[in-house]
Design a protein around this motif. Structure first.
Motif, mmCIF file in Angstrom:
data_model
loop_
_atom_site.group_PDB
_atom_site.id
_atom_site.type_symbol
_atom_site.label_atom_id
_atom_site.label_comp_id
_atom_site.label_asym_id
_atom_site.label_seq_id
_atom_site.Cartn_x
_atom_site.Cartn_y
_atom_site.Cartn_z
ATOM 1 N N GLY A 169 -1.997 5.509 -10.463
ATOM 2 C CA GLY A 169 -3.395 5.657 -10.070
ATOM 3 C C GLY A 169 -3.759 4.748 -8.914
ATOM 4 O O GLY A 169 -2.906 4.171 -8.258
ATOM 5 N N ASP A 170 -5.067 4.646 -8.672
ATOM 6 C CA ASP A 170 -5.540 3.770 -7.612
ATOM 7 C C ASP A 170 -5.363 2.328 -8.058
ATOM 8 O O ASP A 170 -5.807 1.943 -9.134
ATOM 9 N N SER A 171 -4.722 1.554 -7.234
ATOM 10 C CA SER A 171 -4.483 0.157 -7.559
ATOM 11 C C SER A 171 -4.687 -0.671 -6.301
ATOM 12 O O SER A 171 -4.307 -0.254 -5.212
ATOM 13 N N SER A 172 -5.284 -1.826 -6.472
ATOM 14 C CA SER A 172 -5.395 -2.748 -5.342
ATOM 15 C C SER A 172 -4.043 -3.439 -5.172
ATOM 16 O O SER A 172 -3.185 -3.396 -6.063
ATOM 17 N N SER B 183 0.916 4.179 -2.837
ATOM 18 C CA SER B 183 0.626 5.580 -2.495
ATOM 19 C C SER B 183 1.775 6.519 -2.851
ATOM 20 O O SER B 183 1.551 7.702 -3.085
ATOM 21 N N ASP C 202 0.834 -1.212 0.000
ATOM 22 C CA ASP C 202 0.000 0.000 0.000
ATOM 23 C C ASP C 202 0.867 1.260 0.000
ATOM 24 O O ASP C 202 0.557 2.238 -0.690
#
Length: 180
Positions: free
Chosen positions: A117-120, A111, A107
């Protein structure tokens, strides 16, 4: 330990085919991870068992799996300062705290790299960490050539340094070629 037949089966174009080349992106985080997992102190592994376990901990970071056949771990061995012939356990038992620590690390990486971008966590693993490559041993260094993918243009916006990796516990540096 890899048998001679298994070892020969992974040789490809004078090198060793790897499926986890993207772990080099986490270069700056690896020593901190090993310390937080209590595998090392003062930039040294506490014992050989911890050093061999570190190979599977790295693989868990990459895939989220606690068991991986040794034949798929040559890059991990290099990063942990082990010879390719070293025997490592095929699995590790992760505590909930250790799994949480590793998820937190991924995480943090996501960040700190806004360009992706937003990634799991699983998305990051699949797009960046699980990556084909070719590992070559030279006299004074290791070389890793990472397979190119279309979105690798984002590598030039990565905040991480990984072109040359050399930890105190490694005999020789790893030079990484990641085309973009």
């Amino acid at each position: 330990m890899l048998s001679e037949k298994q070892n020969n089966s992974v040789i490809n174009k004078g090198g060793i085919s790897v499926k986890n080349a993207g772990i080099v992106l986490l270069n700056t985080y690896i020593p901190m991870l090993f310390e937080r997992l209590n595998l090392m102190a003062d930039k040294k592994f506490l014992n050989t068992d911890n050093q061999t376990a570190a190979v599977q901990y790295l693989q868990y970071v990459i895939t989220g799996l606690t068991s991986t056949e040794e034949i798929f771990l040559p890059l991990n061995k290099v990063l942990c300062g082990l010879p390719l012939s070293a025997s490592v356990p095929e699995e590790i038992n992760l505590s909930d705290n250790e799994a949480s620590l590793i998820s937190g690390l991924i995480d943090a990486v996501i960040s700190h790299w806004p360009a992706i971008g937003d990634s799991s966590i699983d998305g990051f693993r699949g797009n960046w960490l699980v990556r084909n490559g070719l590992l070559l041993e030279q006299n004074e260094r290791w070389e890793l050539i990472v397979e190119k993918r279309a979105y690798d243009i984002l590598i030039n916006r990565s905040p991480f340094s990984f072109s040359i990796i050399k930890y105190p516990w490694m005999d020789k540096p790893l030079h990484v070629q990641w085309p973009y």
